[in-house]
Motif scaffolding. Structure first.
Motif, PDB file in Angstrom:
ATOM      1  N   LEU A  88       8.848   9.752   7.779  1.00 15.88           N
ATOM      2  CA  LEU A  88       8.620   8.768   8.830  1.00 15.88           C
ATOM      3  C   LEU A  88       9.809   8.685   9.785  1.00 15.88           C
ATOM      4  O   LEU A  88       9.631   8.647  11.005  1.00 15.88           O
ATOM      5  CB  LEU A  88       8.336   7.394   8.215  1.00 15.88           C
ATOM      6  N   VAL A  89      11.015   8.695   9.244  1.00 18.99           N
ATOM      7  CA  VAL A  89      12.214   8.668  10.084  1.00 18.99           C
ATOM      8  C   VAL A  89      12.282   9.938  10.935  1.00 18.99           C
ATOM      9  O   VAL A  89      12.604   9.878  12.128  1.00 18.99           O
ATOM     10  CB  VAL A  89      13.487   8.498   9.220  1.00 18.99           C
ATOM     11  N   PHE A  90      11.952  11.075  10.350  1.00 19.93           N
ATOM     12  CA  PHE A  90      11.945  12.331  11.106  1.00 19.93           C
ATOM     13  C   PHE A  90      10.932  12.275  12.250  1.00 19.93           C
ATOM     14  O   PHE A  90      11.230  12.684  13.374  1.00 19.93           O
ATOM     15  CB  PHE A  90      11.635  13.508  10.168  1.00 19.93           C
ATOM     16  N   VAL A  91       9.738  11.775  11.978  1.00 22.56           N
ATOM     17  CA  VAL A  91       8.701  11.672  13.007  1.00 22.56           C
ATOM     18  C   VAL A  91       9.148  10.720  14.117  1.00 22.56           C
ATOM     19  O   VAL A  91       8.945  10.988  15.308  1.00 22.56           O
ATOM     20  CB  VAL A  91       7.360  11.225  12.381  1.00 22.56           C
ATOM     21  N   PHE A 141      12.939  11.824  20.857  1.00 17.80           N
ATOM     22  CA  PHE A 141      13.437  12.960  21.639  1.00 17.80           C
ATOM     23  C   PHE A 141      12.365  13.499  22.590  1.00 17.80           C
ATOM     24  O   PHE A 141      12.668  13.882  23.724  1.00 17.80           O
ATOM     25  CB  PHE A 141      13.967  14.068  20.737  1.00 17.80           C
ATOM     26  N   GLN A 142      11.110  13.525  22.134  1.00 17.45           N
ATOM     27  CA  GLN A 142      10.029  13.961  23.024  1.00 17.45           C
ATOM     28  C   GLN A 142       9.879  13.013  24.206  1.00 17.45           C
ATOM     29  O   GLN A 142       9.676  13.457  25.345  1.00 17.45           O
ATOM     30  CB  GLN A 142       8.704  14.041  22.258  1.00 17.45           C
ATOM     31  N   ASN A 143       9.991  11.722  23.934  1.00 18.84           N
ATOM     32  CA  ASN A 143       9.897  10.744  25.028  1.00 18.84           C
ATOM     33  C   ASN A 143      11.033  10.911  26.020  1.00 18.84           C
ATOM     34  O   ASN A 143      10.831  10.820  27.230  1.00 18.84           O
ATOM     35  CB  ASN A 143       9.885   9.318  24.472  1.00 18.84           C
ATOM     36  N   ILE A 144      12.230  11.147  25.530  1.00 18.06           N
ATOM     37  CA  ILE A 144      13.381  11.358  26.420  1.00 18.06           C
ATOM     38  C   ILE A 144      13.159  12.610  27.265  1.00 18.06           C
ATOM     39  O   ILE A 144      13.379  12.599  28.485  1.00 18.06           O
ATOM     40  CB  ILE A 144      14.685  11.459  25.602  1.00 18.06           C
ATOM     41  N   PHE A 145      12.695  13.676  26.629  1.00 18.11           N
ATOM     42  CA  PHE A 145      12.441  14.924  27.346  1.00 18.11           C
ATOM     43  C   PHE A 145      11.346  14.738  28.398  1.00 18.11           C
ATOM     44  O   PHE A 145      11.496  15.163  29.552  1.00 18.11           O
ATOM     45  CB  PHE A 145      12.050  16.019  26.346  1.00 18.11           C
ATOM     46  N   LEU A 146      10.250  14.095  28.012  1.00 17.84           N
ATOM     47  CA  LEU A 146       9.159  13.871  28.961  1.00 17.84           C
ATOM     48  C   LEU A 146       9.589  12.950  30.093  1.00 17.84           C
ATOM     49  O   LEU A 146       9.155  13.114  31.236  1.00 17.84           O
ATOM     50  CB  LEU A 146       7.942  13.284  28.238  1.00 17.84           C
ATOM     51  N   VAL A 188      10.506  10.263   0.077  1.00 21.77           N
ATOM     52  CA  VAL A 188      10.022  11.379   0.898  1.00 21.77           C
ATOM     53  C   VAL A 188       9.225  10.846   2.093  1.00 21.77           C
ATOM     54  O   VAL A 188       9.399  11.312   3.229  1.00 21.77           O
ATOM     55  CB  VAL A 188       9.174  12.356   0.050  1.00 21.77           C
ATOM     56  N   LEU A 189       8.361   9.873   1.866  1.00 25.11           N
ATOM     57  CA  LEU A 189       7.588   9.293   2.968  1.00 25.11           C
ATOM     58  C   LEU A 189       8.493   8.629   3.996  1.00 25.11           C
ATOM     59  O   LEU A 189       8.267   8.756   5.204  1.00 25.11           O
ATOM     60  CB  LEU A 189       6.572   8.281   2.423  1.00 25.11           C
ATOM     61  N   ILE A 190       9.512   7.921   3.540  1.00 25.49           N
ATOM     62  CA  ILE A 190      10.446   7.271   4.453  1.00 25.49           C
ATOM     63  C   ILE A 190      11.202   8.312   5.263  1.00 25.49           C
ATOM     64  O   ILE A 190      11.370   8.173   6.481  1.00 25.49           O
ATOM     65  CB  ILE A 190      11.406   6.335   3.692  1.00 25.49           C
ATOM     66  N   VAL A 191      11.646   9.398   4.614  1.00 22.64           N
ATOM     67  CA  VAL A 191      12.371  10.464   5.325  1.00 22.64           C
ATOM     68  C   VAL A 191      11.457  11.129   6.353  1.00 22.64           C
ATOM     69  O   VAL A 191      11.876  11.384   7.496  1.00 22.64           O
ATOM     70  CB  VAL A 191      12.928  11.499   4.317  1.00 22.64           C
TER      71      VAL A 191
END
Length: 91
Positions: free
Chosen positions: A17-20, A26-31, A12-15
């Protein structure tokens, strides 16, 4: 059983972390896209302002030249008037 709980927690922690990480990418690409747009707009504004500055500098030079020309003419007229007065008073 204890081993399964720890394994499940780690998964669960790995999932999460991967999601974050994916969300951050994606936020960096958008910004980055927004920043590039803003940068292009600012460069366009700078180009326009530099053109305005160049035009204003040319106008200032023109006004200064006219100012100098007017003062030269005023001094010539004043000198001519003084010479005319001198001629009148000498006669």
């Amino acid at each position: 059983m204890f081993n399964n709980v720890i394994t499940s927690g780690i998964v669960v922690l790995i999932v999460v972390l991967v999601f974050v990480i994916i969300k951050t990418i994606f936020q960096n690409i958008f910004l980055n896209k927004i920043a590039n747009k803003s940068y292009a707009q600012l460069r366009e504004k700078i180009a326009q302002e530099q053109l305005k500055l160049q035009i204003n500098n040319e106008r200032i030079l023109l006004v200064e030249e006219l100012h100098i020309t007017i003062f030269n003419r005023v001094f010539k007229i004043a000198r001519d008037i003084i010479l005319v007065q001198k001629l009148i008073f000498d006669k």
